[in-house]
Scaffold this motif. Sequence first.
Motif, PDB file in Angstrom:
ATOM      1  N   ARG A   1      -5.020   7.000   4.952  1.00 39.42           N
ATOM      2  CA  ARG A   1      -6.488   6.948   4.900  1.00 39.42           C
ATOM      3  C   ARG A   1      -7.035   5.795   5.740  1.00 39.42           C
ATOM      4  O   ARG A   1      -8.044   5.935   6.416  1.00 39.42           O
ATOM      5  CB  ARG A   1      -6.966   6.820   3.463  1.00 39.42           C
ATOM      6  N   HIS A   2      -6.359   4.655   5.692  1.00 39.18           N
ATOM      7  CA  HIS A   2      -6.783   3.503   6.492  1.00 39.18           C
ATOM      8  C   HIS A   2      -6.654   3.804   7.985  1.00 39.18           C
ATOM      9  O   HIS A   2      -7.537   3.472   8.770  1.00 39.18           O
ATOM     10  CB  HIS A   2      -5.954   2.272   6.120  1.00 39.18           C
TER      11      HIS A   2
ATOM     12  N   GLU B   1      -0.276   7.198   1.151  1.00 37.03           N
ATOM     13  CA  GLU B   1      -1.611   7.814   1.175  1.00 37.03           C
ATOM     14  C   GLU B   1      -2.680   6.796   1.567  1.00 37.03           C
ATOM     15  O   GLU B   1      -3.573   7.103   2.362  1.00 37.03           O
ATOM     16  CB  GLU B   1      -1.941   8.423  -0.196  1.00 37.03           C
ATOM     17  N   GLN B   2      -2.597   5.576   1.041  1.00 38.09           N
ATOM     18  CA  GLN B   2      -3.559   4.538   1.394  1.00 38.09           C
ATOM     19  C   GLN B   2      -3.446   4.179   2.878  1.00 38.09           C
ATOM     20  O   GLN B   2      -4.458   3.984   3.549  1.00 38.09           O
ATOM     21  CB  GLN B   2      -3.338   3.295   0.541  1.00 38.09           C
TER      22      GLN B   2
ATOM     23  N   PRO C   1       0.834  -1.208   0.000  1.00 37.76           N
ATOM     24  CA  PRO C   1       0.000   0.000   0.000  1.00 37.76           C
ATOM     25  C   PRO C   1       0.868   1.257   0.000  1.00 37.76           C
ATOM     26  O   PRO C   1       1.954   1.287   0.572  1.00 37.76           O
ATOM     27  CB  PRO C   1      -0.803  -0.110   1.285  1.00 37.76           C
TER      28      PRO C   1
END
Length: 79
Positions: free
Chosen positions: A32-33, A28-29, A25
């Motif tokens: 967000r998670h 940014e992912q 990932p």
Amino acid sequence: GRRRLVGRRRCSSRAAFAEAETERPTAEQLKRHFIASALPMVGFGFMDNTVMIQAGNAIDCTLGVSFGLSTLTAAAFGQ
């Protein structure tokens, strides 16, 4: 073709190789998670503390006064 056991299911070595090549990932992912996972926990923490403070005060003012309990003993009853 050649097969191998992965977990409890059988799959071809090609499918097992494809599973091993998943992309990591992005930053940014992950961010967000993290936010999506942390926000409900923080909200629950505020609500839980609010309810526990109000309930503890009610127990202290009713049972604590009636039975002559210390504040800490009333808090133990609330727990």
